[in-house]
Scaffold this motif. Sequence first.
Motif, PDB file in Angstrom:
ATOM      1  N   LEU A 124      23.489 -14.268 -42.501  1.00 40.23           N
ATOM      2  CA  LEU A 124      23.780 -13.740 -41.170  1.00 40.23           C
ATOM      3  C   LEU A 124      22.505 -13.502 -40.370  1.00 40.23           C
ATOM      4  CD1 LEU A 124      26.757 -11.249 -41.638  1.00 40.23           C
ATOM      5  CD2 LEU A 124      26.776 -13.533 -40.630  1.00 40.23           C
ATOM      6  N   ALA A 125      21.460 -12.997 -41.012  1.00 40.82           N
ATOM      7  CA  ALA A 125      20.191 -12.782 -40.309  1.00 40.82           C
ATOM      8  C   ALA A 125      19.647 -14.117 -39.795  1.00 40.82           C
ATOM      9  CB  ALA A 125      19.182 -12.095 -41.218  1.00 40.82           C
ATOM     10  N   GLN A 126      19.695 -15.145 -40.625  1.00 38.62           N
ATOM     11  CA  GLN A 126      19.217 -16.465 -40.210  1.00 38.62           C
ATOM     12  C   GLN A 126      20.082 -17.019 -39.077  1.00 38.62           C
ATOM     13  OE1 GLN A 126      16.380 -17.976 -41.094  1.00 38.62           O
ATOM     14  NE2 GLN A 126      16.874 -19.510 -39.555  1.00 38.62           N
ATOM     15  N   TRP A 127      21.384 -16.816 -39.159  1.00 39.39           N
ATOM     16  CA  TRP A 127      22.283 -17.248 -38.094  1.00 39.39           C
ATOM     17  C   TRP A 127      21.905 -16.552 -36.786  1.00 39.39           C
ATOM     18  CZ3 TRP A 127      25.686 -14.866 -34.802  1.00 39.39           C
ATOM     19  CH2 TRP A 127      26.594 -15.691 -34.121  1.00 39.39           C
ATOM     20  N   CYS A 128      21.629 -15.257 -36.848  1.00 36.92           N
ATOM     21  CA  CYS A 128      21.233 -14.507 -35.648  1.00 36.92           C
ATOM     22  C   CYS A 128      19.949 -15.085 -35.054  1.00 36.92           C
ATOM     23  CB  CYS A 128      21.040 -13.027 -35.980  1.00 36.92           C
ATOM     24  SG  CYS A 128      22.573 -12.142 -36.347  1.00 36.92           S
ATOM     25  N   ILE A 129      18.975 -15.358 -35.895  1.00 28.33           N
ATOM     26  CA  ILE A 129      17.714 -15.935 -35.439  1.00 28.33           C
ATOM     27  C   ILE A 129      17.979 -17.258 -34.731  1.00 28.33           C
ATOM     28  CG2 ILE A 129      15.588 -17.052 -36.268  1.00 28.33           C
ATOM     29  CD1 ILE A 129      15.574 -14.771 -38.470  1.00 28.33           C
ATOM     30  N   GLU A 130      18.806 -18.093 -35.324  1.00 29.77           N
ATOM     31  CA  GLU A 130      19.110 -19.406 -34.739  1.00 29.77           C
ATOM     32  C   GLU A 130      19.807 -19.274 -33.394  1.00 29.77           C
ATOM     33  OE1 GLU A 130      21.277 -21.358 -37.870  1.00 29.77           O
ATOM     34  OE2 GLU A 130      19.481 -21.497 -39.132  1.00 29.77           O
ATOM     35  N   GLN A 131      20.694 -18.295 -33.252  1.00 30.49           N
ATOM     36  CA  GLN A 131      21.410 -18.116 -31.989  1.00 30.49           C
ATOM     37  C   GLN A 131      20.462 -17.666 -30.879  1.00 30.49           C
ATOM     38  OE1 GLN A 131      24.425 -19.500 -32.343  1.00 30.49           O
ATOM     39  NE2 GLN A 131      23.639 -19.515 -34.433  1.00 30.49           N
ATOM     40  N   VAL A 132      19.566 -16.740 -31.208  1.00 26.69           N
ATOM     41  CA  VAL A 132      18.589 -16.266 -30.217  1.00 26.69           C
ATOM     42  C   VAL A 132      17.691 -17.422 -29.799  1.00 26.69           C
ATOM     43  CG1 VAL A 132      16.583 -14.767 -29.871  1.00 26.69           C
ATOM     44  CG2 VAL A 132      18.648 -13.857 -30.967  1.00 26.69           C
ATOM     45  N   GLU A 133      17.197 -18.173 -30.770  1.00 32.43           N
ATOM     46  CA  GLU A 133      16.271 -19.249 -30.472  1.00 32.43           C
ATOM     47  C   GLU A 133      16.932 -20.427 -29.745  1.00 32.43           C
ATOM     48  OE1 GLU A 133      14.110 -19.932 -34.108  1.00 32.43           O
ATOM     49  OE2 GLU A 133      13.002 -18.043 -33.800  1.00 32.43           O
ATOM     50  N   ALA A 134      18.243 -20.581 -29.934  1.00 30.89           N
ATOM     51  CA  ALA A 134      18.975 -21.636 -29.228  1.00 30.89           C
ATOM     52  C   ALA A 134      19.381 -21.198 -27.826  1.00 30.89           C
ATOM     53  CB  ALA A 134      20.203 -22.047 -30.031  1.00 30.89           C
ATOM     54  N   GLY A 135      19.121 -19.942 -27.499  1.00 25.25           N
ATOM     55  CA  GLY A 135      19.478 -19.438 -26.166  1.00 25.25           C
ATOM     56  C   GLY A 135      20.951 -19.137 -25.999  1.00 25.25           C
ATOM     57  N   ARG A 136      21.669 -18.970 -27.088  1.00 24.68           N
ATOM     58  CA  ARG A 136      23.117 -18.706 -27.003  1.00 24.68           C
ATOM     59  C   ARG A 136      23.452 -17.259 -26.688  1.00 24.68           C
ATOM     60  NH1 ARG A 136      26.955 -19.958 -31.552  1.00 24.68           N
ATOM     61  NH2 ARG A 136      28.486 -19.737 -29.897  1.00 24.68           N
ATOM     62  N   VAL A 137      22.528 -16.346 -26.933  1.00 21.95           N
ATOM     63  CA  VAL A 137      22.810 -14.923 -26.782  1.00 21.95           C
ATOM     64  C   VAL A 137      22.865 -14.555 -25.309  1.00 21.95           C
ATOM     65  CG1 VAL A 137      22.037 -12.586 -27.308  1.00 21.95           C
ATOM     66  CG2 VAL A 137      21.721 -14.400 -28.982  1.00 21.95           C
ATOM     67  N   ARG A 138      23.995 -13.963 -24.924  1.00 18.41           N
ATOM     68  CA  ARG A 138      24.137 -13.394 -23.590  1.00 18.41           C
ATOM     69  C   ARG A 138      23.850 -11.906 -23.750  1.00 18.41           C
ATOM     70  NH1 ARG A 138      28.065 -16.890 -24.618  1.00 18.41           N
ATOM     71  NH2 ARG A 138      29.611 -15.317 -25.154  1.00 18.41           N
ATOM     72  N   TYR A 139      22.721 -11.482 -23.267  1.00 15.40           N
ATOM     73  CA  TYR A 139      22.297 -10.106 -23.450  1.00 15.40           C
ATOM     74  C   TYR A 139      23.186  -9.181 -22.631  1.00 15.40           C
ATOM     75  CZ  TYR A 139      18.329 -12.142 -25.752  1.00 15.40           C
ATOM     76  OH  TYR A 139      17.548 -12.848 -26.628  1.00 15.40           O
ATOM     77  N   ALA A 140      23.748  -8.194 -23.315  1.00 15.05           N
ATOM     78  CA  ALA A 140      24.636  -7.220 -22.668  1.00 15.05           C
ATOM     79  C   ALA A 140      23.821  -6.379 -21.702  1.00 15.05           C
ATOM     80  CB  ALA A 140      25.285  -6.338 -23.735  1.00 15.05           C
ATOM     81  N   LYS A 141      24.517  -5.713 -20.810  1.00 15.35           N
ATOM     82  CA  LYS A 141      23.834  -4.850 -19.819  1.00 15.35           C
ATOM     83  C   LYS A 141      23.699  -3.447 -20.321  1.00 15.35           C
ATOM     84  CE  LYS A 141      25.396  -7.593 -16.024  1.00 15.35           C
ATOM     85  NZ  LYS A 141      24.706  -8.432 -15.442  1.00 15.35           N
TER      86      LYS A 141
END
Length: 141
Positions: A124-141
Amino acid sequence: MDDAEQNLAFRQLNGIALAYLGDAVYEVSIRRHLIDQGLTRPNQLQHKATRYVSAKAQAGLIALMEEDDLLTDEEWYFYKRGRNAKSYTHAKNTSVITYRVSTGFEALFGFLSLSGQAERLQTLAQWCIEQVEAGRVRYAK
């Protein structure tokens, strides 16, 4: 304490205690990743780490986990325990909702650590890293 008692003990912890550990566990995974990338200057490390470990990032990652149907029922249960836990601290630079969601994210990692699921935690940690680096994360407000 034998294995059965340890299993019962972590299951009885409140969501805030799980999040307390989970915050540290996830942060170590991110710090290791950044150092493995060759980053060494403290201000550079701290700035980069925020993309992964901020409450806004963690809330965005939980949304992606739901979208990708990534978590088991038991993992969702521990996420919700953290999210719904009564916290006596307040959100800094984010909404109360985002803060609570990120607390759930951290509780999930605390649960995985205490239940001895090191491989799942690392996945899961690696998946999170990959999502951030792929630009998939929509940062909440």
